[in-house]
Design a protein around this motif. Structure first.
Motif, PDB file in Angstrom:
ATOM      1  N   GLY A 155      -6.013   8.105   4.098  1.00 31.39           N
ATOM      2  CA  GLY A 155      -5.868   6.655   4.221  1.00 31.39           C
ATOM      3  C   GLY A 155      -4.642   6.200   3.450  1.00 31.39           C
ATOM      4  N   SER A 156      -4.546   4.902   3.226  1.00 24.65           N
ATOM      5  CA  SER A 156      -3.441   4.392   2.411  1.00 24.65           C
ATOM      6  C   SER A 156      -3.966   3.255   1.546  1.00 24.65           C
ATOM      7  N   SER A 157      -3.229   2.962   0.491  1.00 22.38           N
ATOM      8  CA  SER A 157      -3.725   1.931  -0.428  1.00 22.38           C
ATOM      9  C   SER A 157      -2.933   0.633  -0.378  1.00 22.38           C
ATOM     10  N   TYR A 158      -1.853   0.599   0.413  1.00 23.91           N
ATOM     11  CA  TYR A 158      -1.044  -0.630   0.457  1.00 23.91           C
ATOM     12  C   TYR A 158      -0.640  -0.963   1.881  1.00 23.91           C
ATOM     13  N   PRO A 159      -0.842  -2.204   2.288  1.00 21.73           N
ATOM     14  CA  PRO A 159      -0.465  -2.602   3.649  1.00 21.73           C
ATOM     15  C   PRO A 159       1.000  -2.277   3.920  1.00 21.73           C
ATOM     16  N   GLY A 160       1.257  -1.758   5.100  1.00 23.10           N
ATOM     17  CA  GLY A 160       2.639  -1.452   5.485  1.00 23.10           C
ATOM     18  C   GLY A 160       3.129  -0.113   4.984  1.00 23.10           C
ATOM     19  N   SER A 161       2.393   0.512   4.078  1.00 21.78           N
ATOM     20  CA  SER A 161       2.906   1.752   3.485  1.00 21.78           C
ATOM     21  C   SER A 161       2.723   2.959   4.403  1.00 21.78           C
ATOM     22  N   GLN A 162       1.866   2.848   5.415  1.00 30.09           N
ATOM     23  CA  GLN A 162       1.674   3.917   6.396  1.00 30.09           C
ATOM     24  C   GLN A 162       1.452   3.300   7.777  1.00 30.09           C
ATOM     25  N   SER A 163       1.742   4.080   8.818  1.00 27.80           N
ATOM     26  CA  SER A 163       1.483   3.599  10.170  1.00 27.80           C
ATOM     27  C   SER A 163       0.076   4.018  10.580  1.00 27.80           C
ATOM     28  N   VAL A 164      -0.809   3.054  10.652  1.00 24.75           N
ATOM     29  CA  VAL A 164      -2.195   3.363  11.042  1.00 24.75           C
ATOM     30  C   VAL A 164      -2.188   4.028  12.413  1.00 24.75           C
ATOM     31  N   PHE A 195     -13.786   3.240   2.693  1.00 24.10           N
ATOM     32  CA  PHE A 195     -12.822   3.158   1.587  1.00 24.10           C
ATOM     33  C   PHE A 195     -13.096   4.293   0.618  1.00 24.10           C
ATOM     34  N   GLU A 196     -12.155   4.522  -0.278  1.00 19.90           N
ATOM     35  CA  GLU A 196     -12.243   5.556  -1.299  1.00 19.90           C
ATOM     36  C   GLU A 196     -12.022   6.949  -0.706  1.00 19.90           C
ATOM     37  N   PRO A 197     -11.031   7.691  -1.151  1.00 18.04           N
ATOM     38  CA  PRO A 197     -10.214   7.432  -2.340  1.00 18.04           C
ATOM     39  C   PRO A 197      -9.065   6.437  -2.121  1.00 18.04           C
ATOM     40  N   TYR A 198      -8.832   6.020  -0.887  1.00 15.04           N
ATOM     41  CA  TYR A 198      -7.770   5.028  -0.659  1.00 15.04           C
ATOM     42  C   TYR A 198      -8.412   3.655  -0.499  1.00 15.04           C
ATOM     43  N   PHE A 199      -7.655   2.615  -0.767  1.00 14.72           N
ATOM     44  CA  PHE A 199      -8.298   1.302  -0.872  1.00 14.72           C
ATOM     45  C   PHE A 199      -7.741   0.224   0.047  1.00 14.72           C
ATOM     46  N   TYR A 200      -6.818   0.589   0.950  1.00 12.29           N
ATOM     47  CA  TYR A 200      -6.408  -0.391   1.959  1.00 12.29           C
ATOM     48  C   TYR A 200      -6.966   0.012   3.320  1.00 12.29           C
TER      49      TYR A 200
END
Ligand code: PSV
Ligand code: MN
Length: 401
Positions: A155-164, A195-200
């Motif tokens: 997953g990812s923890s910040y919006p925009g930081s990865q392409s879903v 969620f967990e371990p990533y939080f976005y």
């Protein structure tokens, strides 16, 4: 079984005995090892420090409850180097009378997977993840285990930081290749978690995503429902009903929770929820129920590990027995004529019925201890393992393993 005339008591006893005879629930090897929270690890003197000790503990739970003849293995925690020493595991199975159950690959603890495993933007890291999955499939084949049970922590923890979106394609590719390697009797289960371990965002956040990925991978891929992996208020039994309806329910990881993925002992917070889930299974009928794997996925930081596991299996047996007592025919009739209160009472009265005397009778008839927790308290097993493992645990530093 009491035989004083046919009637409700007799019918209840028959239902409970037949439910218990068929009820099996797998225990997780990691539930016997030292664990902690994000903030620290609480070492227990009796915690298992090796795969052999995990088999020994699982065997103890099975001897006391008669319901847990298999133990789920977590590849990196139980099988050093991610490879199974098949003769060694088979020797443990023979010695302790419990078989290897679900094989759980581990795609979340190695440094390479910081930004994901099968959904990592790096092709090379996705390749590493696939290799681990293929190794896990081979381990399952060699040990004769049916299920390779995948939890993808990505997953990812910040919006925009990865392409879903692009990550969906990457996952499809790896899961398809994993499915292609499965043997004729193997399945792969796809677990979800919001969620967990990533939080976005989590790449497999809910049952819809797990279902799509499983279907895309192939017919031997099914969805795994971990009861701790839902938002508060999710109607889990409805999710179960849908997956049953679609023929896509592969199994469960049971645990309980108050807030999030708390991994508390089964039924400790909301036993009625587990009863409702079991009702969906029982009312679905034998064919639909076939092959659904019941597994426990818990981590006991405060309670003694073997005690907590016995308590969980016993609770599962009791709640399953209660669900088997629902008068299904009557319930359907009441539902169809919209006699709401009567229908609810028909349902609830099974939950409120004290099945413990019947379960106790069943245990005695099957040569099991009448009260498994009491038997554990009296048989000296916990004292023995605490003495034997105490010094190893005092030196223990790693989580889970
Ligand atoms: C993740 O929270 C999970 O539910 C997965 O099933 C793991 O394999 C297990 O817990 C152990 O951490
Ligand atoms: Mn789980």
């Amino acid at each position: 079984m009491t035989t004083n005339g046919a009637g409700t008591a007799e019918r209840d006893a028959e239902k409970v005995w037949s439910a218990l005879d068929s009820f099996r629930i797998e225990v997780p090897s990691w539930g016997f090892a030292n664990t902690g929270t994000r903030f620290g690890k609480f070492v227990q003197g009796g915690a298992a420090t090796s795969t052999e000790e995990k088999f020994a503990d699982a065997s103890q739970v099975n001897q006391l409850t008669g319901a847990s003849p298999t133990v789920a293995l977590h590849v990196l925690w139980d099988l050093p180097g991610g490879k199974a020493d098949v003769p060694a595991i088979q020797a443990l199975e023979k010695k302790y009378g419990v078989k290897s159950g679900g094989i759980n690959p581990n795609l979340f603890q190695d440094a390479e997977y910081k930004y994901g495993s099968i959904a990592n933007p790096s092709k090379e890291i996705r390749g590493l993840a696939l290799k681990h999955l293929l190794d896990s499939v081979e381990i399952g084949k060699a040990l004769g285990s049916k299920d390779v049970s995948l939890w993808i922590a990505d997953g990812s923890s910040y919006p925009g930081s990865q392409s879903v979106r692009r990550r969906i394609e990457w996952m499809r590719e790896v899961l398809g290749a994993t499915h292609a390697a499965l043997g004729p009797d193997q399945r792969m289960l796809v677990e979800y978690k919001p969620f967990e371990p990533y939080f976005y965002h989590t790449d497999i956040a809910d049952w819809g995503m797990a279902l799509d990925l499983a279907r895309n991978a192939g017919p031997k891929a099914k969805v795994l429902v971990d009861t701790g992996h839902h938002y508060q208020g999710t109607n889990i039994e409805q999710v179960v009903a849908w997956l049953l309806h679609l023929g896509e329910l592969g199994g469960f990881h049971f645990n309980d929770r108050k807030y999030a993925d708390d991994d508390l002992t089964l039924g400790s917070i909301d036993p009625y929820q587990l009863f409702r889930i079991f009702h969906e299974i029982v009312s679905a009928g034998a064919k639909e129920r076939e092959g659904i794997a019941f597994m426990i996925d818990q981590s006991h930081n405060l309670k003694g590990k073997v005690e907590a596991m016995v308590q969980s299996v016993v609770t599962a047996q009791e709640l399953y027995a209660k669900a088997s007592l629902i008068d299904q025919e009557k319930l359907v009739e009441l539902q169809d004529s919209c006699r709401l209160v009567e229908a609810e009472e028909c349902f609830r009265s099974a939950f409120w019925q004290d099945v413990r005397p019947l379960v106790r009778e069943w245990r005695i008839a099957r040569g099991l201890p009448a009260d498994p927790l009491k038997a554990l308290a009296e048989n000296g097993y916990v004292e023995k393992i605490t003495k034997e493992r105490g010094s190893r645990n005092a030196r223990s530093v790693s989580t889970y393993a």
